[in-house]
Design a protein around this motif. Sequence first.
Motif, PDB file in Angstrom:
ATOM      1  N   ASP A   1      79.316  -9.945  21.838  1.00  0.00           N
ATOM      2  CA  ASP A   1      79.059  -8.534  21.555  1.00  0.00           C
ATOM      3  C   ASP A   1      80.339  -7.710  21.710  1.00  0.00           C
ATOM      4  OD1 ASP A   1      76.511  -9.511  21.462  1.00  0.00           O
ATOM      5  OD2 ASP A   1      75.817  -8.507  23.268  1.00  0.00           O
ATOM      6  N   ALA A   2      81.166  -8.091  22.661  1.00  0.00           N
ATOM      7  CA  ALA A   2      82.413  -7.363  22.914  1.00  0.00           C
ATOM      8  C   ALA A   2      83.394  -7.506  21.753  1.00  0.00           C
ATOM      9  CB  ALA A   2      83.047  -7.847  24.214  1.00  0.00           C
ATOM     10  N   LEU A   3      83.277  -8.573  20.992  1.00  0.00           N
ATOM     11  CA  LEU A   3      84.115  -8.737  19.803  1.00  0.00           C
ATOM     12  C   LEU A   3      83.827  -7.611  18.813  1.00  0.00           C
ATOM     13  CD1 LEU A   3      86.175 -10.745  18.479  1.00  0.00           C
ATOM     14  CD2 LEU A   3      84.209 -11.754  17.347  1.00  0.00           C
ATOM     15  N   GLY A   4      82.546  -7.326  18.609  1.00  0.00           N
ATOM     16  CA  GLY A   4      82.160  -6.223  17.732  1.00  0.00           C
ATOM     17  C   GLY A   4      82.596  -4.876  18.280  1.00  0.00           C
ATOM     18  N   VAL A   5      82.551  -4.725  19.587  1.00  0.00           N
ATOM     19  CA  VAL A   5      82.993  -3.472  20.200  1.00  0.00           C
ATOM     20  C   VAL A   5      84.493  -3.284  19.988  1.00  0.00           C
ATOM     21  CG1 VAL A   5      83.307  -2.296  22.419  1.00  0.00           C
ATOM     22  CG2 VAL A   5      81.108  -3.312  21.843  1.00  0.00           C
ATOM     23  N   GLY A   6      85.235  -4.378  19.974  1.00  0.00           N
ATOM     24  CA  GLY A   6      86.662  -4.284  19.691  1.00  0.00           C
ATOM     25  C   GLY A   6      86.930  -3.671  18.329  1.00  0.00           C
ATOM     26  N   LEU A   7      86.103  -4.007  17.349  1.00  0.00           N
ATOM     27  CA  LEU A   7      86.217  -3.374  16.029  1.00  0.00           C
ATOM     28  C   LEU A   7      86.047  -1.862  16.143  1.00  0.00           C
ATOM     29  CD1 LEU A   7      84.124  -5.849  13.880  1.00  0.00           C
ATOM     30  CD2 LEU A   7      86.552  -5.391  13.614  1.00  0.00           C
ATOM     31  N   ILE A   8      85.118  -1.461  16.988  1.00  0.00           N
ATOM     32  CA  ILE A   8      84.829  -0.045  17.175  1.00  0.00           C
ATOM     33  C   ILE A   8      86.007   0.652  17.850  1.00  0.00           C
ATOM     34  CG2 ILE A   8      83.304   1.556  18.403  1.00  0.00           C
ATOM     35  CD1 ILE A   8      81.192  -0.828  17.994  1.00  0.00           C
ATOM     36  N   LEU A   9      86.630  -0.027  18.809  1.00  0.00           N
ATOM     37  CA  LEU A   9      87.783   0.559  19.500  1.00  0.00           C
ATOM     38  C   LEU A   9      88.939   0.814  18.536  1.00  0.00           C
ATOM     39  CD1 LEU A   9      87.827  -1.551  22.792  1.00  0.00           C
ATOM     40  CD2 LEU A   9      87.062   0.810  22.507  1.00  0.00           C
ATOM     41  N   ALA A  10      89.030   0.006  17.497  1.00  0.00           N
ATOM     42  CA  ALA A  10      90.108   0.165  16.519  1.00  0.00           C
ATOM     43  C   ALA A  10      89.893   1.367  15.612  1.00  0.00           C
ATOM     44  CB  ALA A  10      90.238  -1.106  15.675  1.00  0.00           C
ATOM     45  N   VAL A  11      88.668   1.882  15.535  1.00  0.00           N
ATOM     46  CA  VAL A  11      88.355   2.995  14.643  1.00  0.00           C
ATOM     47  C   VAL A  11      89.016   4.285  15.117  1.00  0.00           C
ATOM     48  CG1 VAL A  11      86.493   4.470  13.787  1.00  0.00           C
ATOM     49  CG2 VAL A  11      86.202   2.004  13.840  1.00  0.00           C
ATOM     50  N   GLY A  12      88.946   4.558  16.396  1.00  0.00           N
ATOM     51  CA  GLY A  12      89.448   5.825  16.918  1.00  0.00           C
ATOM     52  C   GLY A  12      90.812   5.697  17.564  1.00  0.00           C
ATOM     53  N   ASP A  13      91.203   6.776  18.192  1.00  0.00           N
ATOM     54  CA  ASP A  13      92.460   6.795  18.945  1.00  0.00           C
ATOM     55  C   ASP A  13      92.151   6.405  20.387  1.00  0.00           C
ATOM     56  OD1 ASP A  13      93.950   7.613  16.777  1.00  0.00           O
ATOM     57  OD2 ASP A  13      93.542   9.732  17.163  1.00  0.00           O
TER      58      ASP A  13
END
Length: 180
Positions: free
Chosen positions: A114-126
């Motif tokens: 699940d944290a792999l997908g969250v990493g994608l989310i972290l890349a979206v913002g600053d």
Amino acid sequence: MSLIEVFAIAFALSMDAFSVSFGVGCKFNTLRHYFRLAFHFGLFQFLMPLIGAFIGIVLKNYVVGLNYLAAIILFFIGYKMIKDGIKDDDKHCYNLDPTRGFSLVYLSVATSLDALGVGLILAVGDNNIFLSSLIIGIVCAIFSIFGVYFGSLSRKFFGDKMEVFGGFVLIVIGIKFLVV
């Protein structure tokens, strides 16, 4: 993403590790088990968002509307956590020591996907991706310790029901990605 949101995500992601640690702690709860689970679950929860963020940074250059993808990922992860937390199976305690060998690596990967997908989310913002991943890893390690502890106290204390709560937290954060 604010620090409060990072902690909320870390809390939600740690529910899987808590549930597994709880099940392990029913029978295996020596200091060695505490350390193995906390170290491995925390390490994998730290590494997976970094890998996901790298993938997200690459995708950000090629995909428009990555925030919608982020929301969908959070909805999917949240739904899966709620579904897994609701189903009533009596596999709360492990019979064989899962903190040894390949089974520990398998559990570490399974609880951190699940944290792999969250990493994608972290890349979206600053976001400070490293700090966010570090927070996620540390929170997960702490939750693993508590999972083993509570598992050692009671076989059916609250285990998988916390996973349902974590799923709802991820869905709420996913809604924020759609609104903002």
